[in-house]
Design a protein around this motif. Sequence first.
Motif, short mmCIF file in Angstrom:
data_model
loop_
_atom_site.label_atom_id
_atom_site.label_comp_id
_atom_site.label_asym_id
_atom_site.label_seq_id
_atom_site.Cartn_x
_atom_site.Cartn_y
_atom_site.Cartn_z
N SER A 42 -5.51 -0.38 -5.88
CA SER A 42 -6.57 0.57 -5.55
C SER A 42 -6.03 1.67 -4.65
O SER A 42 -5.22 1.43 -3.76
CB SER A 42 -7.73 -0.16 -4.85
N SER A 45 -8.24 4.19 -3.17
CA SER A 45 -9.23 4.59 -2.18
C SER A 45 -8.96 3.87 -0.86
O SER A 45 -8.63 2.68 -0.83
CB SER A 45 -10.63 4.24 -2.68
N GLU A 46 -9.09 4.59 0.25
CA GLU A 46 -8.73 4.05 1.56
C GLU A 46 -9.40 2.72 1.88
O GLU A 46 -8.78 1.81 2.41
CB GLU A 46 -9.08 5.08 2.64
N LYS A 47 -10.66 2.60 1.56
CA LYS A 47 -11.40 1.40 1.94
C LYS A 47 -11.07 0.17 1.11
O LYS A 47 -11.36 -0.95 1.53
CB LYS A 47 -12.91 1.66 1.87
N VAL A 48 -10.49 0.37 -0.06
CA VAL A 48 -10.19 -0.77 -0.93
C VAL A 48 -8.72 -0.83 -1.35
O VAL A 48 -8.36 -1.57 -2.26
CB VAL A 48 -11.11 -0.79 -2.18
N ARG A 49 -7.85 -0.10 -0.65
CA ARG A 49 -6.45 -0.11 -1.07
C ARG A 49 -5.73 -1.42 -0.77
O ARG A 49 -4.58 -1.59 -1.15
CB ARG A 49 -5.69 1.10 -0.53
N HIS A 50 -6.42 -2.34 -0.13
CA HIS A 50 -5.86 -3.67 0.11
C HIS A 50 -6.07 -4.60 -1.09
O HIS A 50 -5.65 -5.75 -1.08
CB HIS A 50 -6.48 -4.29 1.37
#
Length: 168
Positions: free
Chosen positions: A77, A79-84
């Motif tokens: 991913s 996107s910053e919030k879901v790049r994990h």
Amino acid sequence: MQNSSMDIRKLTGEDAAAFQAIRLEGLQSHPEAFGASYEDESKLPLSLVSERIESGAVFGGFNDDRALEGVIGILKSQSEKVRHIATIWGMFVRPSARGTGLSSQLLSAAIDEGFRDCRSIRLSVVSTNVAARRLYQRAGFTQWATDRAALCVDGVFYDEILMRLEAE
């Protein structure tokens, strides 16, 4: 029967034709197992297939004759919030290579790639594919939800099992 002669490697744009052929074979022979359709994917130009391979991580398993026998993709991913979170997609092994250990080898390569940067790997698998579900469970994936009637193929609805694997 384990086959240790399979060569597992990350595909490049030069593998686009071989990747497209095996992907179309999987979509045609098991349409219920993929969110993509044979009709849509067969229209894609090789240049776009090559770009998709180059922009992500797709692994292939090659036999002694250098023929592509199986594939798996993993998408990280952005996107910053879901790049994990990374997502496994498009796994397919030709019938002739099933039972050789190739599926486990491909899955292991994708997991290793995913955990380089991510802490969670997710996937979905059609509920009727018992062999794939067992493979994922053996690798440590656990079911966290069921997406009811997630796919419709020729008027038949299929549930998808959502699974995840967390970094330790």
